[in-house]
Design an enzyme around this catalytic site. Structure first.
Site, PDB file in Angstrom:
ATOM      1  CG  ASN A 199     -10.606 -63.267  67.987  1.00  0.00           C
ATOM      2  OD1 ASN A 199     -11.472 -64.024  68.039  1.00  0.00           O
ATOM      3  ND2 ASN A 199     -10.415 -62.365  69.110  1.00  0.00           N
ATOM      4  CG  ASP A 254     -20.946 -67.624  73.132  1.00  0.00           C
ATOM      5  OD1 ASP A 254     -22.311 -67.749  72.946  1.00  0.00           O
ATOM      6  OD2 ASP A 254     -19.958 -67.625  72.239  1.00  0.00           O
ATOM      7  CG  HIS A 270     -13.901 -66.004  69.482  1.00  0.00           C
ATOM      8  ND1 HIS A 270     -14.060 -64.397  69.685  1.00  0.00           N
ATOM      9  CD2 HIS A 270     -14.749 -66.424  68.750  1.00  0.00           C
ATOM     10  CE1 HIS A 270     -15.284 -64.201  69.277  1.00  0.00           C
ATOM     11  NE2 HIS A 270     -15.905 -65.377  68.403  1.00  0.00           N
ATOM     12  CD  GLU A 294     -12.646 -62.605  72.359  1.00  0.00           C
ATOM     13  OE1 GLU A 294     -12.245 -63.390  71.373  1.00  0.00           O
ATOM     14  OE2 GLU A 294     -13.447 -61.682  72.366  1.00  0.00           O
TER      15      GLU A 294
HETATM   16  C1  GLP Z   1     -19.171 -64.971  68.130  1.00  0.00           C
HETATM   17  C2  GLP Z   1     -19.704 -65.866  69.160  1.00  0.00           C
HETATM   18  C3  GLP Z   1     -19.363 -67.089  68.685  1.00  0.00           C
HETATM   19  C4  GLP Z   1     -19.525 -67.481  67.248  1.00  0.00           C
HETATM   20  C5  GLP Z   1     -18.294 -66.665  66.565  1.00  0.00           C
HETATM   21  C6  GLP Z   1     -18.635 -66.550  65.088  1.00  0.00           C
HETATM   22  O1  GLP Z   1     -18.318 -63.919  68.708  1.00  0.00           O
HETATM   23  N1  GLP Z   1     -19.229 -65.585  70.512  1.00  0.00           N
HETATM   24  O2  GLP Z   1     -20.122 -68.176  69.348  1.00  0.00           O
HETATM   25  O3  GLP Z   1     -19.665 -68.774  66.863  1.00  0.00           O
HETATM   26  O4  GLP Z   1     -18.334 -65.475  66.956  1.00  0.00           O
HETATM   27  O5  GLP Z   1     -19.788 -65.721  64.519  1.00  0.00           O
HETATM   28  P1  GLP Z   1     -20.510 -65.944  63.283  1.00  0.00           P
HETATM   29  O6  GLP Z   1     -20.825 -67.121  63.101  1.00  0.00           O
HETATM   30  O7  GLP Z   1     -21.474 -64.736  63.347  1.00  0.00           O
HETATM   31  O8  GLP Z   1     -19.322 -65.509  62.305  1.00  0.00           O
END
Ligand code: GLP
Length: 244
Positions: free
Chosen positions: A136, A67, A138, A143
């Site tokens: 959330n 992403d 995702h 989302e």
């Molecule tokens: C983010 C990214 C994801 C990531 C997730 C968890 O918003 N878009 O690709 O895996 O949320 O992030 P983190 O590992 O910093 O908790």
């Protein structure tokens, strides 16, 4: 889903890296779909260490972006491609011709998404998706609500995502629009590795593990996939869903 609970983030990084290395040993030119965010960083550092110690040969490995934000300039430090470059591609010496990235500055994001999907398909599909879990539910920037067949697309980020992503970029606003590999791309990966770390993720992991596949909890679609490994550290261990 095969859920493994490990002691702490270091054990999580080690186990995840061992799994990635196993995939690369089986298939040296494997295509990884790789998340950024905080959770995978220990794993990527461990992979770099394994490469230095000659325990991993990533010379044919290929990596696709999961992403990115939309509307950033080429050199913007918030670019998730730039983050992946620093954390994974440079340490493993993976050149541009072995990466698949979003053209997130493209004037037509829908076309850029179709080009990304075509590149994934031409590469023979994803061998291993390495994913973190959003607060959330995702995956990538899928989302809620996101259906299992959702395509690679441009999205508006949810308020809780803007809030959690703010911790990545001190003093600079989080872009509100993004592109993400669709759930359909994630679910078509041959294997999926989801790692979850820290107490703030325990409640959402618990909900995902208990839920039927549900667009309101995009990660719950992983129940439809036959080869998912979830590695959670003890702090993220869901109270009720797992006994250990
Ligand atoms: C983010 C990214 C994801 C990531 C997730 C968890 O918003 N878009 O690709 O895996 O949320 O992030 P983190 O590992 O910093 O908790």
């Amino acid at each position: 889903m095969d859920v493994r609970v490990v002691d702490d983030v270091r054990a999580l990084a080690r186990d995840a890296a061992a799994m990635v290395a196993g995939v690369v040993a089986e298939r040296p030119d494997a295509l990884l779909l790789a998340a950024t965010g905080d959770t995978p960083m220990g794993c990527y550092a461990e992979l770099a260490r394994m490469r230095q110690d000659r325990l991993l040969d990533p010379s044919r490995l290929r990596v696709a972006q999961l992403d990115d934000y939309l509307g950033l300039g080429e050199d913007d430090s918030r670019s998730l491609y730039a983050w992946m470059q620093r954390a994974l591609l440079a340490p493993l010496d993976i050149e541009r011709d072995r990466t698949i990235r979003f053209l997130s500055g493209h004037a037509d994001p829908a076309l850029a998404c179709r080009m990304y999907d075509a590149d994934i398909q031409a590469a023979g599909g994803v061998d291993l998706a390495i994913l973190g879990l959003g607060l959330n539910g995702h995956l990538g920037f899928n989302e809620p609500p996101s259906s299992a067949d959702s395509q690679t697309r441009a999205v508006s980020l949810a308020p809780e995502t803007l809030e959690s992503n703010a911790s990545y970029w001190r003093d600079v606003a989080v872009p509100e629009r993004a592109v993400t590999a669709g759930m359909s791309v994630i679910l078509s990966a041959r294997r999926v590795l989801l790692f979850v770390s820290g107490g703030r993720k325990a409640a959402i992991l618990d909900r995902i593990l208990r839920s039927e596949p549900d667009p309101r909890l995009p990660a719950s679609h992983l129940h439809r996939h036959g080869d998912v490994v979830v590695i959670a550290d003890r702090d993220a261990r869901p109270g009720g869903a797992l006994a250990a």
